[in-house]
Design an enzyme around this catalytic site. Structure first.
Site, PDB file in Angstrom:
ATOM      1  CE1 TYR A 135      -3.279  -2.740   0.048  1.00 54.14           C
ATOM      2  CE2 TYR A 135      -3.819  -2.211   2.302  1.00 54.14           C
ATOM      3  CZ  TYR A 135      -4.033  -2.951   1.167  1.00 54.14           C
ATOM      4  OH  TYR A 135      -5.022  -3.907   1.149  1.00 54.14           O
ATOM      5  CE  LYS A 186       1.113 -17.827  -2.142  1.00 56.89           C
ATOM      6  NZ  LYS A 186       0.306 -19.034  -2.030  1.00 56.89           N
ATOM      7  CG  ASP A 218      -2.356 -20.041  -0.311  1.00 54.42           C
ATOM      8  OD1 ASP A 218      -1.622 -19.895   0.687  1.00 54.42           O
ATOM      9  OD2 ASP A 218      -2.011 -20.702  -1.299  1.00 54.42           O
ATOM     10  CG  ASP A 242      -7.358  -4.323   3.724  1.00 53.88           C
ATOM     11  OD1 ASP A 242      -8.419  -4.298   4.362  1.00 53.88           O
ATOM     12  OD2 ASP A 242      -7.124  -3.572   2.758  1.00 53.88           O
ATOM     13  CG  ASP A 246     -12.897  -6.507   5.538  1.00 53.57           C
ATOM     14  OD1 ASP A 246     -12.529  -5.913   6.571  1.00 53.57           O
ATOM     15  OD2 ASP A 246     -13.440  -5.937   4.572  1.00 53.57           O
TER      16      ASP A 246
END
Ligand code: NAD
Length: 352
Positions: A135, A186, A218, A242, A246
């Site tokens: 980001y 990852k 994942d 993020d 959620d």
């Protein structure tokens, strides 16, 4: 104690008003000053983070934020969009540690889309790094290549000290809980997160009592739905956090239940619900204010060191739920469906 109140856009003003009601009912010595951010900042001063708002936030002990964003601003240049104001204030205040507890209140076991036996008793803390990663990394942007084709680029980037300081937050919090940290990365394909994993392993030597495990993002997304109670503290970078936080919100019944704290190195913090500005339900008095009210509890605990009042607010929320009050997003058969403002009143009544 000085508190900056930044209601923002969409349902922001409605839900923040309920949190302020609760704060007022506690009769604490807190001075509150309101300022615009996001689309409201753009309307007021042509900037999603007006200078005066940033100064106020810097000068305060804590910030209570509603949410920012509205589709009507999507056509603005990127630096003028509401979300940019949010990213900037986090960066300017150096709020690198985002704490997102996902806790299932027993009364809401039926409100989750998952089977009650999968989620009941859930008490998970997701810790998301907030000021680095893709980001913020450079180079970034959209450019036109020599052959006329457009190319978009963002850069995933973390240095060792950024990883270590968020790791430390995770281990310290795990020490006060069930002493388990799951670091999500990852590392099999991204070097940035290979370094992330190395640093977490190095850091774990300082916390011999904490059990450290690693999981690819994942798999973590899958495990959160399959068996969420296996986790105690989950720590991860900005973009993975993020998305996973959620996802975790739905385990608790609704994103309207999830508070968050974003802290700097001295526990100065910005407190906000995990959800966005929900323009689809703004102005209808149907939003769930509990995530914002629970963010006030986190503020009392983490910045004002006031565990007694933090627990009072959390208990008042539990009481309101036990009395059957539900906003539309968490309503189930046999409950009292109420609006945003009435839910705020129910919590205040329970507090009193
Ligand atoms: P959202 O979180 O605003 O809404 C997603 C869904 O959840 C919607 O159906 C909404 O009605 C519902 N919802 C959210 N909060 C609720 C609440 N308190 N009570 C009941 N229902 C609730 O996400 P979105 O729709 O993807 O984004 C809308 C805007 O919010 C966008 O402009 C986005 O950029 C912005 N956004 C802001 C933040 C923030 O301020 N921290 C975070 C995410 C998205």
């Amino acid at each position: 104690m000085k508190l900056a109140i930044l209601p923002g856009d969409g349902i922001g003003p409605e839900i923040v008003a309920q949190a302020v009601k609760v704060l007022n009912a506690l009769k604490l010595n807190i001075s509150m000053t309101e300022a615009p951010i996001g689309g409201a900042g753009y309307e007021a001063a042509g900037d999603p983070l007006p200078d005066a708002t940033l100064e106020l936030a810097k000068d305060s002990d804590a910030v209570l934020l509603g949410a920012v964003g509205d589709w009507k601003y999507d056509k603005l240049e990127r630096h003028l969009r509401p979300e940019r104001g949010l990213l900037r204030i986090r960066k300017e205040l150096n709020l690198f540690a985002n704490l997102r507890p996902a806790l299932l209140y027993p009364e809401l076991a039926n409100a989750s889309t998952l089977k009650p036996e999968v989620v009941s008793g859930l008490d998970l803390m997701i810790i998301r790094e907030l000021t680095g990663d893709i980001y913020f990394g450079h180079p970034r942007g959209i450019s036109t290549l020599g052959n006329g084709e457009r190319e978009g680029i963002n850069t995933m980037r973390y240095n060792e000290s950024e990883i270590r300081r968020i790791g430390r937050v995770a281990f310290d919090i795990a020490m006060k809980r069930n002493k388990k940290v799951c670091s999500v990365d990852k590392a099999n394909v991204l070097e940035t997160t290979e370094l992330w994993r190395q640093v977490m392993i190095e850091l774990s030597a300082e916390y011999p009592e904490v059990e450290l495990s690693h999981m690819y993002v994942d798999n973590a997304a899958m495990q959160l739905i399959r068996a969420p109670k296996q986790f105690d503290v989950m720590v991860t970078g900005n973009i993975f956090g993020d998305i996973l936080s959620d996802e975790a919100s739905m385990l608790t019944g609704s994103i309207g239940m999830l508070p968050s704290a974003s802290l700097d190195a001295n526990n100065k913090g910005m407190y906000e619900p995990s959800h966005g500005s929900a323009p689809d339900i703004a102005g209808k008095d149907i939003a769930n204010p509990l995530a914002t009210i629970l963010s006030v509890a986190m503020m009392l605990r983490h910045t004002f060191n006031d565990e007694v009042n933090a627990l009072s607010v959390e208990n008042a929320v539990k009481t309101a739920l036990a009395q059957g009050y539900r906003t539309a997003d968490i309503v189930t058969d046999g409950c009292k469906k109420v609006g945003c403002s009435a839910m705020g009143d129910a919590v205040v009544a329970a507090l009193n």
